[in-house]
Structures are given as C-alpha cells and as structure tokens.
Enzyme design. Sequence first.
Site, short mmCIF file in Angstrom:
data_model
loop_
_atom_site.label_atom_id
_atom_site.label_comp_id
_atom_site.label_asym_id
_atom_site.label_seq_id
_atom_site.Cartn_x
_atom_site.Cartn_y
_atom_site.Cartn_z
N HIS A 253 -1.05 1.72 -7.92
CA HIS A 253 -2.02 2.48 -7.12
C HIS A 253 -1.90 3.96 -7.49
CE1 HIS A 253 -4.25 4.00 -3.65
NE2 HIS A 253 -4.70 2.76 -3.52
N ASP B 295 -5.03 -5.40 -2.70
CA ASP B 295 -5.75 -6.53 -3.32
C ASP B 295 -4.85 -7.69 -3.72
OD1 ASP B 295 -7.69 -3.98 -4.78
OD2 ASP B 295 -8.32 -5.36 -3.21
#
Length: 430
Positions: free
Chosen positions: A307, A365
């Site tokens: 991320h 996700d």
Amino acid sequence: MAETRNARITVNGKDLDLAVLTPTVGPECVDIRKLYGQAGVFTFDPGFTSTASCESAITYIDGDQGELWYRGYPIDQLAEKSHYLEVCYLLLNGELPDSAQLAQFENIITRHTMVHEQMHRFFTGFRRDAHPMATMVAVVGAMSAFYHDSTDINDEKQREIASHRLIAKLPTIAAMAYKYSIGQPFVYPKNDLDYASNFLNMCFSVPAEEYRVDPALARAMDRIFTLHADHEQNASTSTVRLAGSSGANPFACIAAGIACLWGPAHGGANQAALEMLQQIGSVDRIPEFIARAKDKDDPFRLMGFGHRVYKNFDPRAKIMKESADEVLGILGVENNPTLQVAKELERIALEDEYFISKKLYPNVDFYSGIILSAMGFPTSMFTPIFALSRTVGWISQWKEMLGDPDSKIGRPRQLYVGSGRRDYVDVAQR
Ligand code: SDX
C-alpha cells in the site's frame, strides 16, 4: 489552516521562506503555492508520493500505526458499532446523526433507490459478458442525462439531491449489472429492507421463489460497505476531485472515479487477489508465487499486498480477516481452501525479509474477495461492490472541494524532456 513557521529553501542561490502548515494530526505541509512565482521552478513528484493535493477534514490515515479514522472515529469502532448509512451521514455531514437525523436520512436514501425506468434499456446495449464495471461506468455517467435537475453544482440543494441519488442508486445499478450479466431479470429495490439486505435481495432473489436475506450475511455485507467507504486522497478520489474541479456534474465525476478504481493496482485488486489465490490453489504452491513476487524480472505482484500509505497492517484487512472467519462459519465453509491459502500466504510473506524490508502487508483487497465469493458473488462483482461502497467517500470529498473557497481547477505542470524547438521539414526533405 494554521501556519506556524517557515521552511527555508535555496533555489539558484536565492533563499525562499515557505510557510509550514500544521495539521490536526499527521505530517506538516510545506506550502509551495508561491514557489513557481517566486523562484520559477516546479516541484517534481510523479505519483504524488510526497504531495498533499488538498486540505481535508474527512478521513485520516496513519500508515505507520495502521490507523484509519472517518471524521475522527476509528474504523474498528465504526465497523463494530455503526452501520453503513450512519457512516454515510457521518462522512457527508461531519458528525454522527442523532436518532431523528438518522431516521430522516435513511428514509431519504431508501426512497431514492429506484432508477429511471428507461435506464433499464441501457443494459440491453451491452454484451451479456461485459464486465459489470464497464456497465457501471456507462450507466452512472448516463445518470446526468436522466437527473439533470440535480447537476447544477452551484446549487447546494441540487448537490445534496445528487449525493443522495448516487448513494441510493449505486447498489441498484450494481445489482442490475450483475443480473444482466447472468441473464436474470432485474429485481426492484424494496423499501422494507435495509441498505445491505436490499442489495443482496436485488442480486440474489428471483421472481420464481421467495428469497430470505440472512441477517448475519447482511451485517457482513454492511460492514464491507463501511470498510470501503472512504480512504483519503487515493487515486479514484483524486480523480473525482480533479474532474469536479472543472465544474463537471457529480454523475460524470463519480463515473470517472469508478473508471479509475477499476485498475488492478487500485480497486481492481480485490478481483485480482482472489484470482491469484485460486491460481495458487494450495499451500504447497505458495513458495513458487512468493519467489515470483520477489523477482524483479517478473511483473507478478502479490495482489492484495502492499500500500502506498500503510507500512503496517491495513486496519481494514484485520477486520476483513475476522469477518471472513465469521461469514465462512455461517455458510459452513470454514475449511474454504482459498481462505487457508490466504492465511498461509500472509503468514509466510510476513516472515519473509523482502516483504518485511519493503513493509508490505495485506491491504483491504486481500481478504474481501474470499468473503464476497463465499456469499455467492462472481469475482467480476468485487470491484463494483467496492465502487458502490466508495461512492459516499467520493461524493463527500467532492462536496468538500466545492465548499472550499480556495478551490480552483486542478492543473499540474511537468518536467519537459522532449525535443527543443525545431522547424517543420517537408516530407520530400525527410
Ligand atoms: C487500494 O490509495 C489507497 O488508499 C487505495 C485503497 C483505497 O481504499 O482507496 O487503499 C485501495 O487500492 C489498495 C491497494 C490494492 N492494490 C494491490 O493490492 C495491488 C498490489 N500492490 C501494489 O501494486 C502496490 O503495493 C501498490 C500499488 C498498492 C502501492 O504501490 P506504491 O506505493 O507505488 O509502491 P511501489 O509500487 O513503488 O512498491 C514499492 C516496492 C517496489 O519494489 P522496489 O522497486 O522498491 O524494489 O515494493 C514492491 C515494489 O516492487 N511491491 C511489491 C508489491 N507491492 C509493492 N512486491 C510484490 N508484491 C506486491 N504486492
């Protein structure tokens, strides 16, 4: 915006004092708005890794601590104690509603869930195997053709109606995209169902028999909506802000956000992550994929990992992992092989020096697809569900931008590395 002190930089021998802006919490910002005017230079920051594009009071992320707050409330408390429409009210208005405000807001949203009947015909122009994200981009963009009585961005009432219409109708449109892709008739929203139950009913009920929404699955669905509701200035939110900065109508801005979210590096990762886990198939193949993820010459990445901001666990991933255990237990598929692969992959990766050194952790996700798949959604519906969840975040950020008196059209500059000036040469002389 509080200024406290200056940052001094020297450009081409000239000292410049730039104000340092102080946030409520998080990194300070060096205000470079006057830099080009005073020094004739730009800053260079492709991907905006060190750039704050705006001032915002909506969502705060601490990537090192793995913290996420919506209007100051930690995501784990909201996921446990709140529900999606209350979170929508919070993101839109800045404060949690009292019971009367909440009842009124839920009533308004409930009564905007139907779409114009002619929008049904839009879908018939698509192939049945069109990706639902393609139909959602098209149909949401087309909303400005049906709801032009709420496209004047200078009219606060119209901005509010458009916001409510988008939050209310996105689930209906997502469900229609799904039903169209499987050749089943559209199911109309039902006003006696809550937001998540309504979505599950529109996706999974058929005219031929009664469909009962499992309250526990509806609660899990609602929590997934909450976890995806907003996330500061991510790529799709920045897209919505940039589109909105030109004065584009809200439906066009949200369609632009949906298009950006679709990318596998962003919201499309939930579909890619589940497909990756299914491709791995069993825990004994995990080392092969870990090696590929570490191989510079292999474009493969562990989808659902890493991320830009989180250099610790994504707090949403933690909640999603707990929810996966709960939902699969309810559905009686605790021994879901994909979940076993996901948990083992996470364990191995988090002990691997490559992932540790690059601070790569599971993101939102990584586990969401396991839950959605267990609920009965095909992988192609994962990103549409992310999009309908994020619509409130996009529209809240869009509203905040329009309400900022300093807001102006976004127009970045560049580092030009092309050819110097040269004269045209006729084709006969080339
Ligand atoms: C979302 O911004 C948001 O907030 C987004 C989001 C939201 O709610 O809106 O949180 C939702 O989009 C989550 C992210 C979903 N995407 C994925 O899961 C796709 C896989 N992850 C990545 O491609 C990547 O981690 C990004 C795109 C998420 C972040 O990329 P960055 O910040 O630009 O980091 P990078 O690509 O420069 O990677 C840094 C290093 C690189 O190695 P080096 O060049 O330094 O040697 O880490 C490596 C990368 O190769 N790396 C990975 C990796 N992610 C980064 N290596 C293997 N597998 C991965 N998943």
